[in-house]
Design an enzyme around this catalytic site. Sequence first.
Site, PDB file in Angstrom:
ATOM      1  NE  ARG A 113      -0.479 -14.026  10.323  1.00  0.00           N
ATOM      2  CZ  ARG A 113      -1.068 -15.200  10.243  1.00  0.00           C
ATOM      3  NH1 ARG A 113      -1.384 -15.691   9.064  1.00  0.00           N
ATOM      4  NH2 ARG A 113      -1.363 -15.869  11.305  1.00  0.00           N
TER       5      ARG A 113
ATOM      6  N   PRO B 221      -8.566 -16.285   8.770  1.00  0.00           N
ATOM      7  CG  PRO B 221      -8.801 -16.664  11.046  1.00  0.00           C
ATOM      8  CD  PRO B 221      -9.216 -17.204   9.710  1.00  0.00           C
ATOM      9  CG  ASN B 222      -4.843 -12.968  11.604  1.00  0.00           C
ATOM     10  OD1 ASN B 222      -5.099 -11.797  11.848  1.00  0.00           O
ATOM     11  ND2 ASN B 222      -5.131 -13.956  12.431  1.00  0.00           N
TER      12      ASN B 222
ATOM     13  CG  HIS C  10      -2.066 -25.940   7.444  1.00  0.00           C
ATOM     14  ND1 HIS C  10      -3.068 -25.158   7.942  1.00  0.00           N
ATOM     15  CD2 HIS C  10      -2.512 -27.219   7.459  1.00  0.00           C
ATOM     16  CE1 HIS C  10      -4.091 -25.938   8.260  1.00  0.00           C
ATOM     17  NE2 HIS C  10      -3.789 -27.184   7.972  1.00  0.00           N
TER      18      HIS C  10
ATOM     19  CB  ALA D 161      -6.392 -19.118  13.901  1.00  0.00           C
TER      20      ALA D 161
ATOM     21  CG  HIS E 288      -5.233 -24.862  14.815  1.00  0.00           C
ATOM     22  ND1 HIS E 288      -4.625 -25.893  14.128  1.00  0.00           N
ATOM     23  CD2 HIS E 288      -4.623 -23.709  14.375  1.00  0.00           C
ATOM     24  CE1 HIS E 288      -3.684 -25.379  13.330  1.00  0.00           C
ATOM     25  NE2 HIS E 288      -3.675 -24.066  13.456  1.00  0.00           N
TER      26      HIS E 288
ATOM     27  CE1 TYR F  45       1.429 -18.668   8.709  1.00  0.00           C
ATOM     28  CE2 TYR F  45       2.117 -16.743   9.980  1.00  0.00           C
ATOM     29  CZ  TYR F  45       1.489 -17.974   9.905  1.00  0.00           C
ATOM     30  OH  TYR F  45       0.918 -18.512  11.025  1.00  0.00           O
TER      31      TYR F  45
ATOM     32  CD  GLU G 289      -6.308 -29.288   7.003  1.00  0.00           C
ATOM     33  OE1 GLU G 289      -6.920 -30.392   6.900  1.00  0.00           O
ATOM     34  OE2 GLU G 289      -5.836 -28.880   8.070  1.00  0.00           O
TER      35      GLU G 289
ATOM     36  CG  ASN H 176      -4.227 -21.545   5.132  1.00  0.00           C
ATOM     37  OD1 ASN H 176      -4.540 -21.878   6.279  1.00  0.00           O
ATOM     38  ND2 ASN H 176      -3.058 -20.988   4.854  1.00  0.00           N
TER      39      ASN H 176
ATOM     40  NE  ARG I 104       3.966 -21.652  13.381  1.00  0.00           N
ATOM     41  CZ  ARG I 104       3.101 -20.741  12.952  1.00  0.00           C
ATOM     42  NH1 ARG I 104       2.401 -20.967  11.851  1.00  0.00           N
ATOM     43  NH2 ARG I 104       2.927 -19.630  13.620  1.00  0.00           N
TER      44      ARG I 104
HETATM   45  C1  DHK Z   1      -1.922 -19.954   9.159  1.00  0.00           C
HETATM   46  C2  DHK Z   1      -2.316 -19.420  10.346  1.00  0.00           C
HETATM   47  O1  DHK Z   1      -2.788 -18.173  10.404  1.00  0.00           O
HETATM   48  C3  DHK Z   1      -2.174 -20.149  11.611  1.00  0.00           C
HETATM   49  O2  DHK Z   1      -3.182 -19.811  12.547  1.00  0.00           O
HETATM   50  C4  DHK Z   1      -2.130 -21.651  11.427  1.00  0.00           C
HETATM   51  C5  DHK Z   1      -1.535 -21.378   9.024  1.00  0.00           C
HETATM   52  C6  DHK Z   1      -1.130 -22.006  10.333  1.00  0.00           C
HETATM   53  C7  DHK Z   1      -0.544 -21.574   7.897  1.00  0.00           C
HETATM   54  O3  DHK Z   1       0.552 -22.102   8.109  1.00  0.00           O
HETATM   55  O4  DHK Z   1      -0.886 -21.210   6.765  1.00  0.00           O
HETATM   56  O5  DHK Z   1      -1.807 -22.281  12.619  1.00  0.00           O
END
Ligand code: DHK
Length: 145
Positions: free
Chosen positions: A18, A10-11, A99, A76, A79, A23, A97, A73, A106
């Site tokens: 974003r 997501p996102n 991130h 969220a 977790h 990021y 995996e 990846n 964080r």
């Molecule tokens: C991306 C997200 O959207 C967060 O919810 C994770 C991860 C970290 C990233 O660092 O790519 O906590």
Amino acid sequence: MQTILILNGPNLNLLGKRQPEIYGSETLADVEARCRAICPAGIDIEVQQSNHEGQIIDWIHAARESAAGIVINPAAFTHTSVAILDALNTFEGPVIEVHISNVHKRESFRHHSYVSLRADGVIAGLGIEGYVAATRRICTLLASG
Ligand code: DHK
């Protein structure tokens, strides 16, 4: 031709727009181009992103037949999702995996990953270069049989 599935949670459709201070300013299209560029002949990539847990699980199930390795990846869902962990446990190839941010620097709720219980490697904090490193690692594992 072998396929490496690069899955995003997501996102991450908003990657590049974003919170660029966390990021970065590159997009998922940039991730795709960079990862494809380092694949040797005979290996291609497929990049997918969803904001929906069930869709990610369905793609992992499909990968059992169609992909040789998975870069994930889970964003969220990293977790929170026992269901994505269970789906990855049905997949027999290598799983790395990724991130983008250093989750360990964080909030504490980002320090735990269900997916790490299955992952063969975990990369955090390299920005989108983490996807490239993960893809390269899977290419190496596939080449070594
Ligand atoms: C991306 C997200 O959207 C967060 O919810 C994770 C991860 C970290 C990233 O660092 O790519 O906590």
